[in-house]
Design a protein around this motif. Structure first.
Motif, PDB file in Angstrom:
ATOM      1  N   HIS A 248      -1.471   7.249  -5.183  1.00 31.77           N
ATOM      2  CA  HIS A 248      -2.331   7.749  -4.103  1.00 31.77           C
ATOM      3  C   HIS A 248      -1.537   8.225  -2.892  1.00 31.77           C
ATOM      4  O   HIS A 248      -2.028   9.017  -2.086  1.00 31.77           O
ATOM      5  N   ASN A 249      -0.273   7.771  -2.751  1.00 36.00           N
ATOM      6  CA  ASN A 249       0.551   8.214  -1.620  1.00 36.00           C
ATOM      7  C   ASN A 249       1.197   9.578  -1.856  1.00 36.00           C
ATOM      8  O   ASN A 249       1.824  10.120  -0.941  1.00 36.00           O
ATOM      9  N   GLY A 250       1.049  10.111  -3.045  1.00 34.78           N
ATOM     10  CA  GLY A 250       1.671  11.402  -3.345  1.00 34.78           C
ATOM     11  C   GLY A 250       0.759  12.279  -4.174  1.00 34.78           C
ATOM     12  O   GLY A 250       1.120  12.718  -5.272  1.00 34.78           O
ATOM     13  N   LYS A 251      -0.439  12.543  -3.664  1.00 32.21           N
ATOM     14  CA  LYS A 251      -1.394  13.380  -4.381  1.00 32.21           C
ATOM     15  C   LYS A 251      -0.912  14.828  -4.427  1.00 32.21           C
ATOM     16  O   LYS A 251      -0.208  15.288  -3.524  1.00 32.21           O
TER      17      LYS A 251
ATOM     18  N   MET B  41      -7.009   3.166  -1.790  1.00 36.31           N
ATOM     19  CA  MET B  41      -6.903   4.623  -1.690  1.00 36.31           C
ATOM     20  C   MET B  41      -7.524   5.177  -0.416  1.00 36.31           C
ATOM     21  O   MET B  41      -7.631   6.389  -0.250  1.00 36.31           O
TER      22      MET B  41
ATOM     23  N   THR C 142      -7.703   6.310   3.402  1.00 38.13           N
ATOM     24  CA  THR C 142      -6.739   6.843   4.361  1.00 38.13           C
ATOM     25  C   THR C 142      -6.756   6.044   5.656  1.00 38.13           C
ATOM     26  O   THR C 142      -5.781   6.047   6.402  1.00 38.13           O
TER      27      THR C 142
ATOM     28  N   TYR D 100       0.814  -1.211   0.000  1.00 35.30           N
ATOM     29  CA  TYR D 100       0.000   0.000   0.000  1.00 35.30           C
ATOM     30  C   TYR D 100       0.853   1.268   0.000  1.00 35.30           C
ATOM     31  O   TYR D 100       0.375   2.333  -0.369  1.00 35.30           O
ATOM     32  N   ASN D 101       2.100   1.161   0.417  1.00 33.69           N
ATOM     33  CA  ASN D 101       2.949   2.344   0.535  1.00 33.69           C
ATOM     34  C   ASN D 101       3.939   2.466  -0.613  1.00 33.69           C
ATOM     35  O   ASN D 101       5.089   2.885  -0.427  1.00 33.69           O
TER      36      ASN D 101
ATOM     37  N   PRO E  33       5.842   3.943  -3.866  1.00 36.10           N
ATOM     38  CA  PRO E  33       6.172   5.338  -4.206  1.00 36.10           C
ATOM     39  C   PRO E  33       5.251   5.882  -5.284  1.00 36.10           C
ATOM     40  O   PRO E  33       4.816   5.144  -6.183  1.00 36.10           O
ATOM     41  N   ALA E  34       4.961   7.168  -5.213  1.00 38.53           N
ATOM     42  CA  ALA E  34       4.042   7.799  -6.159  1.00 38.53           C
ATOM     43  C   ALA E  34       4.744   8.323  -7.404  1.00 38.53           C
ATOM     44  O   ALA E  34       4.104   8.511  -8.442  1.00 38.53           O
TER      45      ALA E  34
ATOM     46  N   LYS F  72      -6.992  -1.116   4.739  1.00 36.85           N
ATOM     47  CA  LYS F  72      -5.895  -1.682   3.960  1.00 36.85           C
ATOM     48  C   LYS F  72      -5.569  -3.052   4.533  1.00 36.85           C
ATOM     49  O   LYS F  72      -4.971  -3.167   5.600  1.00 36.85           O
TER      50      LYS F  72
ATOM     51  N   ILE G  78      -6.221   3.083   7.869  1.00 31.92           N
ATOM     52  CA  ILE G  78      -5.357   1.914   7.777  1.00 31.92           C
ATOM     53  C   ILE G  78      -6.136   0.614   7.924  1.00 31.92           C
ATOM     54  O   ILE G  78      -5.736  -0.435   7.421  1.00 31.92           O
TER      55      ILE G  78
END
Length: 467
Positions: free
Chosen positions: A70-73, A190, A192, A30-31, A33-34, A197, A194
């Protein structure tokens, strides 16, 4: 632009979007990179500036794969929203600087304008302006996607578009397979929270593959049909083998996603196309035998794939959920009958059944046990509830008119496969919409692009020559 540069640009597009997919495959988490997804989006924009057609060609990738960022919107926006806004601004600038450029509307397009007007009226008379604002914005983006596609793509670009779509859906399918093999749910990718996930280390009750969007089946089944058609229409052996692999690849994913409607839709559409081909041409013993063999071969192939996948632990495929949906449909109709003006004219409002939680929506989603479901789970019934009967009738008329037109054009152009694609996709999407929700998600962006091609192919001369 130099002609030899055109194929290389497709290669660059595919390579750019393969990067974020490879990152996920190597590290399904889930984490992730964006930056790979943002890099691919930037490459798409650069390609679009070099050749505007690649703005439209990039939309399937943007729509399906942007959740990987999604981790770097950017200010809360995914690459997909940023891309569409920039693209639409580019369209506006193009119109301002090039006065000769116009968007040509065909006869069927005026029905689409009628649908847009009903959506706006539905929003106005919903009296839930803040709650439904998100849905209204989604509809405006869908409108922008139609304008972008109709502005930059011509009738002679449609073949390339379907090639792009197959690659984009193949990438998306890879992500779904990898997540499934790692017992990873993409439904909450997506979120938020946790808690949404989840890695299902205990899969004693978990059997479905998932994707970022619940309605991927609309596009997955469409691509399965495109590959199936190519198996029969392409003359080169290597391409027949390639599309045979893609067909099995897409159908297998529909199975492990437990997309029952999609599977039935693929089979039903294939049967209709086979018998339609029989009725259109002079019936001979060979054509009759070939069609019957094709039907049994398709059925046997599906049963073979099902037999392999059914050996997976805890896999299940039953009709219990469909029975529950029938009860929900009955509840929805009861609510509509109690509100006749909304039933006929404007419905309750865009995405009202999903965004509003009150006695009306809870009653409309009541199942056989007397508890509310998460959604109405029918594209057409959802449209009926949210936009009214007039909207549904106009939409059905639009599709019927174009099926008739496409059938005529197949005779005129000796069954060109592009017309067969569109006939198959229209039939499949309409069948799937009976028990699956379409909504205003990014899957609808791709459906909108395909709808934009209907006018282009129905009312323009086709210059493409089958290879």
């Amino acid at each position: 632009m130099l002609p030899q540069l055109y194929p290389r640009m497709f290669f660059v597009l595919y390579l750019a979007w393969a990067i974020p997919v490879i990152f996920f495959i190597l590290n399904p988490a889930y984490n992730i990179p964006a930056w790979p997804a943002w890099l691919a989006t930037s490459v798409s924009l650069v390609l679009g500036l070099i050749n505007n057609k690649f703005i439209a060609f990039s939309i399937p990738f943007i729509a399906l794969l942007s959740p990987l960022a999604h981790n770097g919107k950017l200010f809360g926006f995914l690459p997909s929203e940023v891309f569409i806004v920039i693209s639409f601004i580019l369209v506006v600038v193009t119109f301002i600087t090039n006065k000769r450029m116009i968007i040509k509307l065909y006869r069927g397009d005026y029905l689409l304008l009628g649908l847009l007007i009903i959506v706006l009226l539905s929003y106005i008379f919903s009296f839930e302006y803040l709650a439904l604002m998100k849905s209204l914005v989604s509809w405006l983006i869908i409108f922008a996607v139609f304008i972008i596609s109709r502005t930059y793509l011509t009738v002679d670009d449609i073949r390339e578009y379907f090639g792009v779509l197959l690659v984009a859906v193949f990438f998306s399918s890879l992500i779904s397979y990898i997540a499934y093999l790692n017992s990873m749910s993409l439904n909450g990718f997506m979120h938020t929270d946790i808690l949404e996930k989840i890695f299902y280390y205990d899969t004693s009750w978990y059997f479905r593959a998932t994707y970022f969007y619940d309605n991927l089946g609309f596009i997955l089944g469409s691509c399965a049909l495109i590959s199936l058609i190519n198996i029969f229409y392409l003359s080169t052996r290597k391409y027949k083998i390639l599309h045979s692999f893609l067909f099995i690849f897409f159908i297998s994913l529909l199975l492990i996603m437990s997309e029952k409607t999609g599977l039935v839709g693929v089979v039903l559409t294939a049967v209709i196309l086979l018998f339609g081909s029989l009725l259109k041409n002079k019936i001979t013993l060979f054509s009759l035998a070939s069609s019957i063999f094709g039907i049994f071969f398709l059925g046997g192939l599906l049963l073979f794939i099902f037999q392999i996948i059914s050996n997976i632990n805890h896999f299940s495929l039953n009709i219990e959920s469909f029975i529950q949906r029938l009860c929900v449909y009955s509840s929805t109709i009861d609510v509509l009958i109690e509100n006749p003006l909304r039933f006929i004219f404007v419905g309750f409002g865009p995405d009202y059944s999903n965004l509003i939680n009150n006695s009306t929506t809870l009653t409309a989603k009541m199942n056989c046990e007397g508890t509310p479901q998460g959604a109405i789970d029918s594209g057409y019934l959802t449209f009926l509830f949210e936009y009214g009967m007039l909207f549904v009738l106009i939409l059905l008329i639009f599709f019927m008119v174009h099926i008739v037109r496409m059938t005529y054009m197949t005779s005129r152009y000796n069954s060109n496969k592009l017309y067969i694609y569109l006939i198959a996709i229209i039939i499949y999407i309409n069948f799937s919409a009976m028990t699956d929700v379409i909504g205003t998600s990014k899957i609808t962006w791709i459906i909108t692009q395909i709808i934009s091609f209907l006018g282009l192919l129905a009312y323009n001369k086709l210059k493409l020559i089958e290879k």
